[in-house]
Design an enzyme around this catalytic site. Sequence first.
Site, mmCIF file in Angstrom:
data_model
loop_
_atom_site.group_PDB
_atom_site.id
_atom_site.type_symbol
_atom_site.label_atom_id
_atom_site.label_comp_id
_atom_site.label_asym_id
_atom_site.label_seq_id
_atom_site.Cartn_x
_atom_site.Cartn_y
_atom_site.Cartn_z
ATOM 1 N N PRO A 21 0.669 -0.825 0.303
ATOM 2 C CG PRO A 21 -0.514 -0.956 1.996
ATOM 3 C CD PRO A 21 0.819 -1.798 1.356
ATOM 4 C CD GLN A 74 -1.378 -0.333 5.323
ATOM 5 O OE1 GLN A 74 -1.416 0.930 4.816
ATOM 6 N NE2 GLN A 74 -1.354 -0.815 5.577
ATOM 7 C CB CYS A 104 1.902 5.181 8.275
ATOM 8 S SG CYS A 104 2.042 6.558 7.183
ATOM 9 C CE LYS A 143 3.976 -2.560 4.840
ATOM 10 N NZ LYS A 143 4.249 -0.825 5.207
ATOM 11 N N GLY A 216 10.442 -3.946 2.587
ATOM 12 C CA GLY A 216 10.954 -2.657 2.575
ATOM 13 C C GLY A 216 12.512 -2.767 1.722
ATOM 14 N N GLY A 217 12.813 -2.018 0.783
ATOM 15 C CA GLY A 217 14.338 -2.331 0.236
ATOM 16 C C GLY A 217 14.036 -3.491 -0.651
ATOM 17 N N GLY A 238 7.926 -2.364 -2.689
ATOM 18 C CA GLY A 238 6.367 -1.395 -2.491
ATOM 19 C C GLY A 238 7.624 -0.919 -3.911
ATOM 20 N NE ARG A 239 10.934 3.280 -1.403
ATOM 21 C CZ ARG A 239 11.794 3.908 -1.240
ATOM 22 N NH1 ARG A 239 12.974 4.693 -1.753
ATOM 23 N NH2 ARG A 239 11.909 2.732 -0.442
#
Length: 335
Positions: A21, A74, A104, A143, A216-217, A238-239
């Site tokens: 998300p 979420q 977050c 999460k 993460g990463g 994610g990104r």
Amino acid sequence: MTLLSQPTPDLTRAARLSVAPMMDWTDRHCRFLHRLLSRETLLYTEMLTAPALVRGGAVHLLDFNAEEHPVALQLGGSDPVELAQAAKLCEQRGYDEVNLNCGCPSDRVQSGTFGAVLMRSPTVVADCVKAMQDAVSVEVTVKCRIGVDDQEPEQVLPEFIEKVAATGCKRITIHARKAWLQGLSPKENRNIPPLDYDLVHQMKAAFPELHISINGGINSLAEAQDHLARGLDGVMVGRAAYHQPSDILCQADPLIYGTGTATDPVDVVRQMLPYIEAHLTAGGKLGQVTRHMLGLFAGKSGARQWRRILSENAHKPGVGPELVEEALAAMPLAA
């Protein structure tokens, strides 16, 4: 809006790979695109707050396309009663899963006493999860981060997971970084705190009965495969999934799920054209969809031209699917 008659997906399987998300990014148009790239990957909405849905009446934010399944929503919040009401709204709209945000770090989230600050209050999280479970039949998941501020992750994370698992929650996604609630911006919190993948793997060893995903990463499908091979149940990207969606999602079905064949981003662009036409007919704007498509050809010949044509022209009055076709024609891959 989708219908409750959708078949129930195997979320344990789908969660082998998921797209995180991401605020302002993983909206319904983004998810529709990602679903065309991978039929199997679990998709998450942007975080929606329980107060916005329950008190603010912003239920229009729950609309999505049936084609997006399996899809999870979420929620952000810290009041068990309000979260239960919001979860019920999500279930009524047909979401396959409701996920509680405990990761977050933004100031806005902290001021509402939810997000990463909940890492300090595992009992509150457990109460929230239990209330949501009592209200809905769909799966409720969490999460989280590995800790916040001066917490010692090796101590607080297993205690947090134990409290959450005691509610009957079976799936937890762990962002393998601390969140620093003071001194770092949300953007910095995605990069500066060091990653501790080993701790997440240790949590899987300590809680073998849980489905644990790592986040993460993670920047490639190969990295995701490595975490799965080492014993984790799922990987959330994610990104990288947003900025280079083809690299993460085109081969996900055969490589992660052992089904289907790799998808072609050129074919996916063509499949997006009727969706874009329908969005424009309903009063939408071209850029609302194409902004999520800019990275489709990242790293490929012609990618710069593709991005330039779309980013410079999608906002202009009267433009439609023909602009996407023009940008695609500039791609050597489409020749």
